[in-house]
Design an enzyme around this catalytic site. Structure first.
Site, PDB file in Angstrom:
ATOM      1  N   ARG A 212       0.805  -1.230   0.000  1.00 39.91           N
ATOM      2  CA  ARG A 212       0.000   0.000   0.000  1.00 39.91           C
ATOM      3  C   ARG A 212       0.840   1.283   0.000  1.00 39.91           C
ATOM      4  NH1 ARG A 212      -2.186  -3.196  -1.330  1.00 39.91           N
ATOM      5  NH2 ARG A 212      -4.041  -4.270  -0.639  1.00 39.91           N
TER       6      ARG A 212
ATOM      7  N   CYS B  73     -10.505   1.057   2.817  1.00 40.85           N
ATOM      8  CA  CYS B  73     -10.013   0.592   4.117  1.00 40.85           C
ATOM      9  C   CYS B  73      -9.381   1.747   4.888  1.00 40.85           C
ATOM     10  CB  CYS B  73      -8.997  -0.530   3.926  1.00 40.85           C
ATOM     11  SG  CYS B  73      -9.791  -2.096   3.522  1.00 40.85           S
TER      12      CYS B  73
ATOM     13  N   GLU C  25      -4.476   3.980   6.620  1.00 48.67           N
ATOM     14  CA  GLU C  25      -4.229   3.868   5.182  1.00 48.67           C
ATOM     15  C   GLU C  25      -4.802   5.097   4.458  1.00 48.67           C
ATOM     16  OE1 GLU C  25      -4.972   0.092   3.082  1.00 48.67           O
ATOM     17  OE2 GLU C  25      -6.049   1.260   1.584  1.00 48.67           O
TER      18      GLU C  25
HETATM   19  N1  EPU Z   1     -13.019  -9.922   8.844  1.00 47.81           N
HETATM   20  C1  EPU Z   1     -13.759  -9.981   9.972  1.00 47.81           C
HETATM   21  N2  EPU Z   1     -14.606  -8.934  10.267  1.00 47.81           N
HETATM   22  C2  EPU Z   1     -14.716  -7.842   9.469  1.00 47.81           C
HETATM   23  C3  EPU Z   1     -13.923  -7.766   8.299  1.00 47.81           C
HETATM   24  C4  EPU Z   1     -13.082  -8.822   7.995  1.00 47.81           C
HETATM   25  O1  EPU Z   1     -13.695 -10.937  10.723  1.00 47.81           O
HETATM   26  O2  EPU Z   1     -15.474  -6.939   9.811  1.00 47.81           O
HETATM   27  C5  EPU Z   1     -12.126 -11.033   8.488  1.00 47.81           C
HETATM   28  C6  EPU Z   1     -12.588 -11.733   7.217  1.00 47.81           C
HETATM   29  O3  EPU Z   1     -13.558 -12.696   7.479  1.00 47.81           O
HETATM   30  C7  EPU Z   1     -11.310 -12.303   6.674  1.00 47.81           C
HETATM   31  C8  EPU Z   1     -10.235 -11.317   7.130  1.00 47.81           C
HETATM   32  O4  EPU Z   1     -10.829 -10.543   8.180  1.00 47.81           O
HETATM   33  O5  EPU Z   1     -11.049 -13.543   7.264  1.00 47.81           O
HETATM   34  C9  EPU Z   1      -9.744 -10.416   6.014  1.00 47.81           C
HETATM   35  O6  EPU Z   1     -10.805  -9.658   5.464  1.00 47.81           O
HETATM   36  P1  EPU Z   1     -10.953  -9.378   3.886  1.00 47.81           P
HETATM   37  O7  EPU Z   1     -10.833 -10.646   3.138  1.00 47.81           O
HETATM   38  O8  EPU Z   1     -12.118  -8.523   3.692  1.00 47.81           O
HETATM   39  O9  EPU Z   1      -9.628  -8.610   3.499  1.00 47.81           O
HETATM   40  P2  EPU Z   1      -8.914  -7.371   4.160  1.00 47.81           P
HETATM   41  O10 EPU Z   1      -7.557  -7.812   4.568  1.00 47.81           O
HETATM   42  O11 EPU Z   1      -9.759  -6.726   5.193  1.00 47.81           O
HETATM   43  C10 EPU Z   1      -7.762  -6.466   1.970  1.00 47.81           C
HETATM   44  C11 EPU Z   1      -7.468  -5.047   1.517  1.00 47.81           C
HETATM   45  C12 EPU Z   1      -8.653  -4.504   0.749  1.00 47.81           C
HETATM   46  C13 EPU Z   1      -8.981  -5.433  -0.427  1.00 47.81           C
HETATM   47  C14 EPU Z   1      -9.286  -6.827   0.152  1.00 47.81           C
HETATM   48  C15 EPU Z   1      -9.652  -7.857  -0.913  1.00 47.81           C
HETATM   49  C16 EPU Z   1      -6.071  -3.836   3.124  1.00 47.81           C
HETATM   50  C17 EPU Z   1      -6.043  -2.926   4.298  1.00 47.81           C
HETATM   51  N3  EPU Z   1      -7.263  -4.195   2.681  1.00 47.81           N
HETATM   52  O12 EPU Z   1      -8.826  -6.359   2.918  1.00 47.81           O
HETATM   53  O13 EPU Z   1      -8.274  -3.244   0.230  1.00 47.81           O
HETATM   54  O14 EPU Z   1     -10.077  -4.939  -1.156  1.00 47.81           O
HETATM   55  O15 EPU Z   1      -8.128  -7.283   0.869  1.00 47.81           O
HETATM   56  O16 EPU Z   1      -8.609  -8.148  -1.736  1.00 47.81           O
HETATM   57  O17 EPU Z   1      -5.011  -4.183   2.587  1.00 47.81           O
HETATM   58  C18 EPU Z   1      -8.272  -0.889   0.565  1.00 47.81           C
HETATM   59  O18 EPU Z   1      -7.026  -0.979   0.512  1.00 47.81           O
HETATM   60  O19 EPU Z   1      -8.872   0.205   0.665  1.00 47.81           O
HETATM   61  C19 EPU Z   1      -9.027  -2.128   0.534  1.00 47.81           C
HETATM   62  C20 EPU Z   1     -10.312  -2.137   0.751  1.00 47.81           C
END
Ligand code: EPU
Length: 336
Positions: A198, A246, A321
């Site tokens: 990022r 995010c 972020e």
């Molecule tokens: N989870 C929870 N509760 C929540 C949200 C998530 O328990 O309220 C758990 C999910 O079940 C999962 C884990 O946390 O097991 C990860 O969640 P998710 O798959 O949604 O991915 P993330 O790590 O939260 C990242 C990027 C997103 C991108 C997604 C999908 C970051 C900070 N975020 O999210 O990017 O869209 O992967 O590829 O790197 C952004 O950068 O603005 C962004 C949204």
């Protein structure tokens, strides 16, 4: 700081005084920019940048406003918006990356060329991410399907190395053109760059354009992958609501036992918090949603509340972020 002529015609490109910024961001909060400059080409960008610096301002750069919270009130100084620099084109075959950014194959010739011969696209900073993904899909260019659904513009996507679990923007970068403080441009080849999670690590310099290299694949396959990722994203993120994406970067998995920022917020009860019309998305703990009339103050406060709650309950110091533009941060440059 030098005084600024209050006429828009004093600037070398389209200019607006007291321009509303909220509608230019995906979160839809915030006030006005004292000056908003809208260059339509890289050359105009350079002129606008230099004009702002000569008047004593360090310009703030506004792309798609997808990862940004703008303060309430009037933001003093100059904002340069890249909206109008939105061209995407195929370069002359076989030219180097530097030349590619400057050369567009005439449309007539392009129709006769097999896109797979030279699977590259040139984008100016203001091209939108969805437009880039559409162009790539239509040409049978694979590589960016994983970032389908990422809003905003290419400039911001490159600068922050936008992405997710299926891939990052820099997976396809061949070359990036950035601007220096004095307005000169410099080209950075992929091999000489060190993009991080990022953060493309470009020293805060504005992205002017990029050359992307793809892998030719059947359009149908590319389309299928995009649909699958998008469908999944819609079930776990509030993609149709007003948000800035995010809020926090995901922490080092070793520190957080592999828990993402969204999961940490969720576990500590952060989804119950709200400030005014700003709430934490029930779908995903790492998104703040503007339910209608939220102010920047609501959002800034809620962001700090979430940060502090996670720190208190887990000891983990989450890093923001999203970018925050505060009205009190007046950015000035020395005038000669
Ligand atoms: N989870 C929870 N509760 C929540 C949200 C998530 O328990 O309220 C758990 C999910 O079940 C999962 C884990 O946390 O097991 C990860 O969640 P998710 O798959 O949604 O991915 P993330 O790590 O939260 C990242 C990027 C997103 C991108 C997604 C999908 C970051 C900070 N975020 O999210 O990017 O869209 O992967 O590829 O790197 C952004 O950068 O603005 C962004 C949204």
């Amino acid at each position: 700081m030098a005084s600024v002529d209050s006429s828009p015609s004093a600037w070398p490109c389209a200019a607006l005084r007291d321009a509303d910024l909220a509608r230019r961001t995906t979160l839809r909060v915030g006030g006005q920019a004292e000056w908003l400059l809208e260059p339509a080409t890289p050359e105009e960008f350079q002129d606008a940048w230099r004009a702002a610096r000569e008047r004593g301002f360090v310009p703030r750069l506004l792309g798609g406003g997808a990862n940004l919270v703008v303060d309430d009130g009037v933001l003093p100084g100059v904002v340069i918006a890249t909206d109008r620099m939105r061209r995407i084109f195929r370069p002359f075959p076989e030219v180097s990356g530097e030349e590619a950014l400057n050369s567009e194959t005439p449309r007539g010739e392009m129709v006769q060329r097999d896109p797979a011969e030279d699977p590259r696209l040139v984008c100016w900073a203001g091209a939108t991410m969805p437009a880039l993904l559409r162009s790539a899909r239509e040409l049978g260019y694979s590589g960016l399907e994983g970032i389908v659904g990422v809003p905003g513009q290419v400039g911001g996507g490159v600068a922050m190395n936008a992405g997710g679990k299926w891939g990052d923007m820099w997976d396809c970068i061949e070359l990036v053109r950035v601007g220096n403080d004095d307005g000169s441009f410099v080209d950075i080849a992929r091999a000489d760059a060190d993009p991080l999670y990022r953060n493309a690590n470009l020293g805060g310099r504005p992205v002017i354009g990029a050359v992307l290299r793809f892998d030719p694949q059947p359009k149908l396959l590319i389309q299928e992958r995009m649909s699958e990722y998008l469908l999944h994203k819609r079930t776990v993120q509030p993609v149709t609501e007003w948000s800035a994406g995010c809020v926090f970067k995901n922490p080092d998995p070793e520190i957080s036992d592999g828990r993402s920022a969204g999961r940490l917020v969720d576990e500590v009860g952060g989804k119950e918090l709200s400030r005014g019309a700003a709430i934490v998305s029930p779908l995903h703990g790492n998104f703040i949603v503007n339910t209608g009339q939220a102010t920047a103050t609501d959002v800034f406060t809620l962001m700090e509340d979430l940060h502090d709650l996670v720190a208190q309950k887990t000891g983990i110091d989450l890093v923001f972020e999203v970018k925050r533009w505060r009205a009190q941060d007046v950015l000035t440059a020395p005038t000669s």
